[in-house]
Design an enzyme around this catalytic site. Structure first.
Site, PDB file in Angstrom:
ATOM      1  N   ASP A   1     -21.874 -38.021 -10.371  1.00 17.59           N
ATOM      2  CA  ASP A   1     -21.227 -38.488 -11.597  1.00 17.59           C
ATOM      3  C   ASP A   1     -20.712 -39.744 -11.256  1.00 17.59           C
ATOM      4  OD1 ASP A   1     -21.672 -36.057 -12.968  1.00 17.59           O
ATOM      5  OD2 ASP A   1     -19.939 -35.058 -12.113  1.00 17.59           O
TER       6      ASP A   1
ATOM      7  N   ASP B   1     -24.697 -35.655 -18.582  1.00 19.53           N
ATOM      8  CA  ASP B   1     -23.546 -34.939 -19.326  1.00 19.53           C
ATOM      9  C   ASP B   1     -23.773 -35.484 -21.017  1.00 19.53           C
ATOM     10  OD1 ASP B   1     -23.230 -33.304 -16.863  1.00 19.53           O
ATOM     11  OD2 ASP B   1     -21.736 -35.195 -16.381  1.00 19.53           O
TER      12      ASP B   1
END
Length: 165
Positions: free
Chosen positions: A119, A141
């Protein structure tokens, strides 16, 4: 191959390619691991975060068994979503499902390759001396959230929803 299915497959491929390309570039070209937090704008930073859980960091696990279980769940989910996509009749739902599949596969590749999901995007707001942050996320995401929004929109406002009693 029908047009909606083709669009779903294209959406899945694009989501996967963009996700993996961004992560590979950030990790191995930009070298975000050594740079630390990179301020891009007053409200957006690039920061490396290794997510060993699922969405929003839920069910964090550092064990190989836990990672294998999460990968197995993700594999089953992708198969079920692919079946749904193949049976879908609307362009929006099929594209949305493709985005979800591409994002799920992108994060699964990370989990397999690194033991955690990469991330890197962090939005935040500084107000009255405090910093308020959203979760650190990645393009997979974003694709998953966009796919869910497309499915919801199609469910409530699509052709089938208009015909429902």
């Amino acid at each position: 191959m029908t047009t909606p299915l083709r669009s779903g497959l294209i959406a899945a491929a694009l989501a996967l390619i963009l996700d993996q390309a961004s992560k590979l570039w950030l990790l191995f070209v930009f070298d975000i691991g050594h740079r630390g937090t990179v301020n891009v704008t007053p409200f957006f930073d690039l920061v490396l975060a290794w997510n060993t859980g699922i969405s929003y960091g839920w069910f964090q696990t550092d064990s190989p068994a836990g990672a294998a279980i999460l990968l197995a769940i993700k594999a089953v989910a992708v198969v079920l979503l692919a079946i749904w996509m193949a049976r879908s009749h609307t362009l929006l739902a099929t594209t949305g499902l493709g985005l979800i599949i591409g994002g799920a596969i992108g994060n699964a590749i990370d989990r397999f390759a690194y033991g955690a999901v990469v991330d890197f995007a962090l939005f935040h707001l500084r107000f009255a001396g405090k910093t308020y942050s959203w979760y650190v996320f990645n393009l997979a995401d974003v694709a998953i959230v966009a796919g869910v929004i497309a499915l919801l929109y199609d469910s409530f406002f699509g052709k089938s929803a208009a015909k429902a009693p």
